[in-house]
Design a protein around this motif. Sequence first.
Motif, PDB file in Angstrom:
ATOM      1  N   LEU A   1       0.811  -1.223   0.000  1.00 42.80           N
ATOM      2  CA  LEU A   1       0.000   0.000   0.000  1.00 42.80           C
ATOM      3  C   LEU A   1       0.844   1.272   0.000  1.00 42.80           C
ATOM      4  O   LEU A   1       0.306   2.376  -0.079  1.00 42.80           O
ATOM      5  CB  LEU A   1      -0.950  -0.009   1.213  1.00 42.80           C
ATOM      6  CG  LEU A   1      -2.139  -0.965   1.068  1.00 42.80           C
ATOM      7  CD1 LEU A   1      -2.802  -1.225   2.412  1.00 42.80           C
ATOM      8  CD2 LEU A   1      -3.169  -0.395   0.087  1.00 42.80           C
ATOM      9  N   LEU A   2       2.166   1.130   0.070  1.00 39.90           N
ATOM     10  CA  LEU A   2       3.043   2.310   0.122  1.00 39.90           C
ATOM     11  C   LEU A   2       2.799   3.291  -1.040  1.00 39.90           C
ATOM     12  O   LEU A   2       2.499   4.463  -0.792  1.00 39.90           O
ATOM     13  CB  LEU A   2       4.516   1.874   0.202  1.00 39.90           C
ATOM     14  CG  LEU A   2       5.563   2.974   0.097  1.00 39.90           C
ATOM     15  CD1 LEU A   2       5.499   3.920   1.287  1.00 39.90           C
ATOM     16  CD2 LEU A   2       6.961   2.388  -0.008  1.00 39.90           C
ATOM     17  N   PRO A   3       2.886   2.821  -2.315  1.00 39.17           N
ATOM     18  CA  PRO A   3       2.669   3.788  -3.400  1.00 39.17           C
ATOM     19  C   PRO A   3       1.264   4.377  -3.393  1.00 39.17           C
ATOM     20  O   PRO A   3       1.062   5.532  -3.766  1.00 39.17           O
ATOM     21  CB  PRO A   3       2.907   2.959  -4.678  1.00 39.17           C
ATOM     22  CG  PRO A   3       2.903   1.531  -4.266  1.00 39.17           C
ATOM     23  CD  PRO A   3       3.208   1.472  -2.810  1.00 39.17           C
ATOM     24  N   VAL A   4       0.284   3.593  -2.949  1.00 42.61           N
ATOM     25  CA  VAL A   4      -1.098   4.098  -2.909  1.00 42.61           C
ATOM     26  C   VAL A   4      -1.195   5.230  -1.890  1.00 42.61           C
ATOM     27  O   VAL A   4      -1.688   6.325  -2.184  1.00 42.61           O
ATOM     28  CB  VAL A   4      -2.078   2.955  -2.510  1.00 42.61           C
ATOM     29  CG1 VAL A   4      -3.510   3.476  -2.502  1.00 42.61           C
ATOM     30  CG2 VAL A   4      -1.948   1.762  -3.442  1.00 42.61           C
ATOM     31  N   LEU A   5      -0.681   4.977  -0.681  1.00 40.03           N
ATOM     32  CA  LEU A   5      -0.797   5.982   0.386  1.00 40.03           C
ATOM     33  C   LEU A   5       0.031   7.230   0.069  1.00 40.03           C
ATOM     34  O   LEU A   5      -0.349   8.343   0.417  1.00 40.03           O
ATOM     35  CB  LEU A   5      -0.380   5.369   1.732  1.00 40.03           C
ATOM     36  CG  LEU A   5      -1.398   4.364   2.290  1.00 40.03           C
ATOM     37  CD1 LEU A   5      -0.796   3.526   3.414  1.00 40.03           C
ATOM     38  CD2 LEU A   5      -2.646   5.093   2.799  1.00 40.03           C
TER      39      LEU A   5
END
Length: 288
Positions: free
Chosen positions: A82-86
Amino acid sequence: MKERLYKPSVMREVLGRHGFHFSKSLGQNFLIDGSVLDQIAEGAELSKDDVVLEVGPGIGVLTQVLCERAGQVVTVEIDRGLLPVLEETLSDYDNVEVVFGDILKLNLPQLFEEKFRGKEVKVVANLPYYITTPIIMNFFEQKLPVERIVVMVQKEVGDRMQAVPSTKAYGTLSIAVQYYAEARIVTTVPSGAFFPSPNVDSAVIALVRRDRPAVDVKDEELFFRVVKAAFAQRRKVLPNTLSSTMGIEKGLLREALAMAEIDPMRRGESLSLTEFGRLADAIGEVLA
Ligand code: SAM
């Protein structure tokens, strides 16, 4: 990104762009109902003076609301995917920090010291249901400076938290939560408020930490051992269940029950918190 992330069209677009796949085992059910988000924020009574710890931001649906209403937000997510999403969804907010890790394995006292420097914290979360109870108990038992916990839980767990004696829902979780906090269901939430929708109904529960525990006990550890033992065989009367689960002789238990003014024919499930407190103190005395 100030678009409302809870909106299904926005969520679909973000998830599609990042090729995100939901993990059922991580309890990934994201909120798609804006009124529930408002109710969570209202249950937390947020203001810009508040510092908030969130567990499990997902794509940031609730985080977005927290950033807008609180002063500082730290959010802990286990799923590094979820890093790139957040990074994208929270890019407009400068009062949020995402920590990647397992909330059950992080050193919470250290995290609190580093991020919040001794301030009273509000924990606000749409929790992964498979670990709701250990998460909440960790905050209380580790005596962290948490003034309020407002969380989405399975409805049945919310019922257990605020249950009263002699009901089916009353058990160790009710006692543990009510010992430390005042519990109130803010709202119940149908499964359609999530994507994908889980197969249970949910509830938002507010736990407001008491200034001091609901009962004064001489030995907290013994108190919780007695509570757990009393519910281990909830259909049995107290001398029977406590003798087999705690290995204490029945004669001594009857003595303790008399000292605590509790009828030995009663079952643990009928005892109030105060009565459990008296019983634990009396057991401590007869064993001394
Ligand atoms: N807050 C988002 C929302 O309301 O849409 C997502 C909530 S979803 C029910 C739970 C989130 O907790 C997921 O993002 C999941 O990856 C995360 N999670 C699951 N287990 C976790 C753990 N042990 N530590 C931290 N986060 C966890």
